[in-house]
Design a protein around this motif. Structure first.
Motif, PDB file in Angstrom:
ATOM      1  N   LYS A 110       0.835  -1.196   0.000  1.00 17.22           N
ATOM      2  CA  LYS A 110       0.000   0.000   0.000  1.00 17.22           C
ATOM      3  C   LYS A 110       0.872   1.249   0.000  1.00 17.22           C
ATOM      4  O   LYS A 110       1.916   1.291   0.651  1.00 17.22           O
ATOM      5  CB  LYS A 110      -0.912   0.014   1.230  1.00 17.22           C
ATOM      6  CG  LYS A 110      -2.000  -1.039   1.214  1.00 17.22           C
ATOM      7  CD  LYS A 110      -2.707  -1.152   2.549  1.00 17.22           C
ATOM      8  CE  LYS A 110      -3.405   0.115   2.962  1.00 17.22           C
ATOM      9  NZ  LYS A 110      -4.166  -0.064   4.233  1.00 17.22           N
ATOM     10  N   LEU A 111       0.412   2.270  -0.711  1.00 15.09           N
ATOM     11  CA  LEU A 111       1.096   3.553  -0.733  1.00 15.09           C
ATOM     12  C   LEU A 111       0.556   4.461   0.374  1.00 15.09           C
ATOM     13  O   LEU A 111      -0.584   4.322   0.817  1.00 15.09           O
ATOM     14  CB  LEU A 111       0.901   4.251  -2.080  1.00 15.09           C
ATOM     15  CG  LEU A 111       1.535   3.600  -3.311  1.00 15.09           C
ATOM     16  CD1 LEU A 111       1.272   4.459  -4.543  1.00 15.09           C
ATOM     17  CD2 LEU A 111       3.021   3.376  -3.113  1.00 15.09           C
ATOM     18  N   THR A 112       1.404   5.388   0.783  1.00 13.28           N
ATOM     19  CA  THR A 112       1.017   6.456   1.704  1.00 13.28           C
ATOM     20  C   THR A 112       1.476   7.774   1.094  1.00 13.28           C
ATOM     21  O   THR A 112       2.351   7.790   0.212  1.00 13.28           O
ATOM     22  CB  THR A 112       1.686   6.287   3.076  1.00 13.28           C
ATOM     23  OG1 THR A 112       3.108   6.407   2.907  1.00 13.28           O
ATOM     24  CG2 THR A 112       1.348   4.937   3.696  1.00 13.28           C
ATOM     25  N   PRO A 113       0.919   8.898   1.542  1.00 14.59           N
ATOM     26  CA  PRO A 113       1.419  10.185   1.039  1.00 14.59           C
ATOM     27  C   PRO A 113       2.919  10.340   1.242  1.00 14.59           C
ATOM     28  O   PRO A 113       3.621  10.860   0.366  1.00 14.59           O
ATOM     29  CB  PRO A 113       0.623  11.207   1.855  1.00 14.59           C
ATOM     30  CG  PRO A 113      -0.676  10.510   2.143  1.00 14.59           C
ATOM     31  CD  PRO A 113      -0.286   9.081   2.393  1.00 14.59           C
ATOM     32  N   GLY A 114       3.433   9.870   2.385  1.00 12.22           N
ATOM     33  CA  GLY A 114       4.864   9.983   2.635  1.00 12.22           C
ATOM     34  C   GLY A 114       5.691   9.195   1.638  1.00 12.22           C
ATOM     35  O   GLY A 114       6.741   9.665   1.166  1.00 12.22           O
TER      36      GLY A 114
END
Length: 335
Positions: A110-114
């Motif tokens: 999963k991606l995160t903004p960071g």
């Protein structure tokens, strides 16, 4: 007993009935009466205006959606384990005419903004470096993890701030919806409008040969409409694809099928807590499993994929028999 992939599952009987119902003379391509119902049907599901194109494969859905928002000199930020990077044979480069995939890290695929900022912030704003044009996330992820609405909203906010398109690969979107327990709109984002394009998967969930590209930014459909033809995906008898999609939406069959697959996965996961590599949030189970243990399971007629040297991936489907899931859980418990 089949746990190799949900792609191996049979076609739901209601879809055969729907295709037989469409088996009458009508306008070719997407000018038929069935295809013309798709925008309204998906609009009702998501509670907002959208435009929908059918295609035959998830790879085509992903790449045609991205091609509508990414120029050949641009890039797409995705997870290092994303399907578009690992399992589409270079199709994004083909459909996007050489646009670059810009790989990010993230737990559970999963991606995160960071993680996204770590990729795009070092890029200079000049002609010598590839500029990001879009972000692609997968719901549920390649490791069966489901994005919560607030997680997608945070990524969507970043995308808007940076002027980037946001695409969602929803090959197992239905399974994520079933796990989260909310609406289809919530599984795409908090308000659905925060995702520009969704590749809504049906083949893994009881479909035969139809996937939907749902454009919430409806202007993007104008581009994809022509690119679909150029890519060879404008089928002359598109009514059979449209009939499958409408049948899956009718009575929320898509959600019923996903719940069945998820329930079977939870049956297996219930005995495998110490072996689980990732939480089971859809219909995929990743287990710590030695080569000898995998051989022991196969000796009991279970079919699945090896996942590296000491792991296995098991996938349940809409029609996984309950007795097969119980038998697998007992076999895992006995290892």
């Amino acid at each position: 007993m089949q746990f190799l992939s949900d792609n191996t599952a049979s076609v739901h009987p209601k879809l055969w009935d729907a295709m037989r119902g469409a088996d009458a003379p009508d306008a070719p391509y997407d000018g038929d009466a069935v295809s013309k119902q798709l925008d309204a049907a998906f609009g009702n599901l998501f509670g907002r205006e959208c435009r929908v194109l059918w295609v035959a494969t998830g790879t085509a859905a992903n790449c045609l959606a991205l091609s509508s928002m990414v120029q050949p000199h641009g890039g797409v930020v995705c997870h290092r384990e994303a399907h578009i990077e690992m399992d589409e044979g270079g199709a994004p480069g083909f459909y996007l005419h050489g646009a670059k995939l810009m790989l990010a890290e993230g737990e559970g695929a999963k991606l995160t903004p960071g993680a996204i900022r770590a990729v795009i912030d070092p890029i200079r704003d000049d002609v010598h470096q590839v500029q990001p044009h879009a972000i692609s996330i997968t719901q549920a992820s390649e490791y069966g993890r489901s994005y919560r609405p607030e997680e997608i909203a945070a990524i969507a906010t970043l995308a808007k701030e940076r002027g980037l398109g946001l695409h969602m690969d929803g090959a197992r979107f239905a399974n994520a919806c079933a796990f989260l327990g909310g609406s289809a709109a919530e599984a795409a984002s908090r308000s659905a409008g925060e995702v520009d394009a969704l590749s809504f998967g049906f083949v893994k969930n009881g479909g035969m040969s139809a996937e939907a590209i749902v454009f919430f930014d409806t202007a993007l459909a104008d581009v994809a409409y022509y690119r679909r033809k150029r890519a060879g995906h404008l089928q002359s008898k598109g009514r059979y694809l449209a009939a499958q999609l409408l049948a899956m939406l009718d009575g929320d069959l898509w959600l019923e099928n996903a719940r069945s697959a998820n329930n079977a996965a939870q049956e297996v996961a219930s005995v495998a807590a110490d072996r689980l590599i990732h939480p089971v949030e859809a219909n995929e189970i990743f287990l710590r499993c030695t080569p000898a243990e995998r051989a022991a399971l196969r000796a009991k007629n279970f079919d699945f994929y090896d996942w590296g040297a000491d792991a296995a991936r098991l996938v349940t489907a809409w029609n996984t028999p309950q007795e097969h899931a119980v038998a697998l859980s007992k076999a895992i418990a006995s290892l």
